[in-house]
Design a protein around this motif. Structure first.
Motif, short mmCIF file in Angstrom:
data_model
loop_
_atom_site.label_atom_id
_atom_site.label_comp_id
_atom_site.label_asym_id
_atom_site.label_seq_id
_atom_site.Cartn_x
_atom_site.Cartn_y
_atom_site.Cartn_z
N ARG A 218 0.74 -1.04 0.24
CA ARG A 218 -0.31 -0.34 -0.32
C ARG A 218 0.82 1.60 -0.56
NH1 ARG A 218 -4.55 1.14 -2.08
NH2 ARG A 218 -5.72 3.04 -0.45
N TRP A 323 -4.70 -6.30 3.54
CA TRP A 323 -5.01 -5.62 2.49
C TRP A 323 -6.23 -5.04 2.95
CZ3 TRP A 323 -10.14 -6.70 1.18
CH2 TRP A 323 -10.17 -5.75 -0.28
N TRP A 324 -7.15 -5.34 3.97
CA TRP A 324 -8.71 -4.82 4.44
C TRP A 324 -8.24 -4.19 5.67
CZ3 TRP A 324 -13.20 -4.90 3.17
CH2 TRP A 324 -14.20 -4.41 4.47
N ARG A 325 -6.97 -4.00 6.89
CA ARG A 325 -7.24 -3.31 7.67
C ARG A 325 -6.41 -2.06 7.42
NH1 ARG A 325 -1.73 -5.38 11.00
NH2 ARG A 325 -0.60 -4.47 9.37
N THR A 326 -5.47 -2.06 5.43
CA THR A 326 -4.56 -0.83 5.12
C THR A 326 -5.48 -0.71 3.81
OG1 THR A 326 -3.23 -1.79 4.66
CG2 THR A 326 -2.93 -1.78 6.35
N ARG A 327 -6.88 -0.53 4.02
CA ARG A 327 -7.61 -0.28 2.02
C ARG A 327 -7.26 1.40 2.68
NH1 ARG A 327 -11.13 -2.15 6.13
NH2 ARG A 327 -12.46 -1.63 6.19
N ARG A 328 -7.83 1.80 4.15
CA ARG A 328 -7.98 3.06 3.77
C ARG A 328 -6.56 4.02 3.91
NH1 ARG A 328 -14.07 2.35 7.53
NH2 ARG A 328 -14.69 1.90 5.53
#
Length: 344
Positions: A218, A323-328
């Motif tokens: 990311r 990925w879900w934790r850092t998607r934002r």
């Protein structure tokens, strides 16, 4: 003046580190040792050898991982050079003398790495876990023994505390330091890094690092491995093997519901069998790669067979979790000097 920062979870190995420093720390000019107690539970004070008490200050971390603990340490440091040591290394008898020589570098050098030596097992080939630890000897800019100018740490805002484990946080820091124009070099001081005992499931626990890889992806985009100087990983193969296994299981479950002898069931059996073969081939390749260089004892082979079947899906799950934790997290939102620490 030199500041030595040691984050610790209170493992017995920290006593060996401090004992190794006891007889030689006086060779360093105006030195301080900052011992960061990062235990989450209150189990009493850390024991500091009497000969080191005059040099040592114990800081209380918040149990947020080594990146946060090192940030606490270097921000409390008073010296222009900050040396990070892991709490499971043992400095060589001449470590302090060589450290002093290592830090006599041009002003353009922002960091100097020590040499890490991992003692091999006696009389046999190393296990999978021992080979993984031995890889530290070839690691670049790892904080098992890494000295940075305090000015370089200030310039980049220190470690990124979004990395909760001792994994990738040192390579990511080194990358940002080099981007600001500092050079990083290798010194001549040495530390030993003994292999700590672990159970047979340690290879599954280490897959948690895939979540941190998702954060690096990311922050730095598709070329994050090459940009940070990291070797290629097995994730594409893990994804392929996991997908094949999932398709084989789904096909078997669906096939049980179809009427025998129908064209749909025959086609599904063919697809399911192909997926199962692909899963078996991928699992066998991983197991062979881990078994071949090892001691090949019955226990080691059994452990490699079982964990090689589990590693691909576990790695993929942790990657997806990361990925879900850092998607934002905004793309490229690296830690910078004007915003120390890190934000989730």
């Amino acid at each position: 003046m030199i500041s030595i920062v040691v984050p610790t979870l209170g493992r017995p190995s920290v006593a060996a580190l401090l004992d190794a420093l006891t007889g030689q720390v006086g060779e360093l000019p105006d030195v301080e040792i900052l011992l960061v107690d990062d235990r989450r539970d209150d189990t009493g004070e850390l024991a500091v050898p009497g000969a080191l008490t005059a040099y040592t200050k114990v800081l209380t971390g918040r149990g947020a991982g080594p990146a946060a603990a090192r940030n606490l340490g270097w921000r409390a440091a008073r010296a222009p050079w900050v040396v990070f040591l892991d709490d499971d290394v043992v400095p060589a008898p001449d470590w302090c003398r060589r450290l002093r020589d290592d830090l006599a570098v041009p002003a353009t050098v922002g960091g100097v790495q020590g040499r890490v030596e991992v003692p091999p097992p006696a009389g046999r080939r190393p296990t999978d876990w021992e080979r993984g630890t031995a890889g530290l000897a070839e690691g670049a800019w790892i904080t098992a023994d890494m000295a940075y100018r305090r000015a370089a740490l200030v310039a980049v805002g220190g470690f990124d505390e979004r990395f909760p484990r001792a994994y990738r946080e040192d390579a990511e820091l080194a990358h940002r330091v080099r981007l600001t124009g500092w050079e990083l070099v290798r010194g001549r001081r040495r530390v030993a890094h003994p292999v700590r005992p672990e159970d047979r499931w340690v290879s599954l626990r280490t897959q948690r690092g895939n979540a941190d890889d998702a954060l690096l992806r990311r922050l730095y985009g598709r070329r994050w491995r090459s940009d940070l100087g990291l070797p290629p990983g097995r994730r594409p193969r893990h994804v392929a093997v996991t997908a094949a296994g999932a398709l084989a299981l789904a096909g078997a479950a669906l096939g049980a519901r179809l009427r025998p002898g129908t064209p749909a069931r025959r086609a599904l059996r063919l697809a399911t069998g192909t997926a199962a073969l692909a899963w078996a081939a991928g699992t066998a390749e991983l197991a062979r790669a881990r078994i071949a260089p090892g001691p090949r004892t019955a226990d080691e082979v059994a452990t490699m067979l079982v964990t090689s079947a589990l590693i691909p899906p576990v790695a993929v799950v942790h990657w997806v979790r990361g990925w879900w934790r850092t998607r934002r997290v905004p793309a490229g939102a690296v830690v910078a000097a004007d915003r120390p620490g890190a934000r989730s």
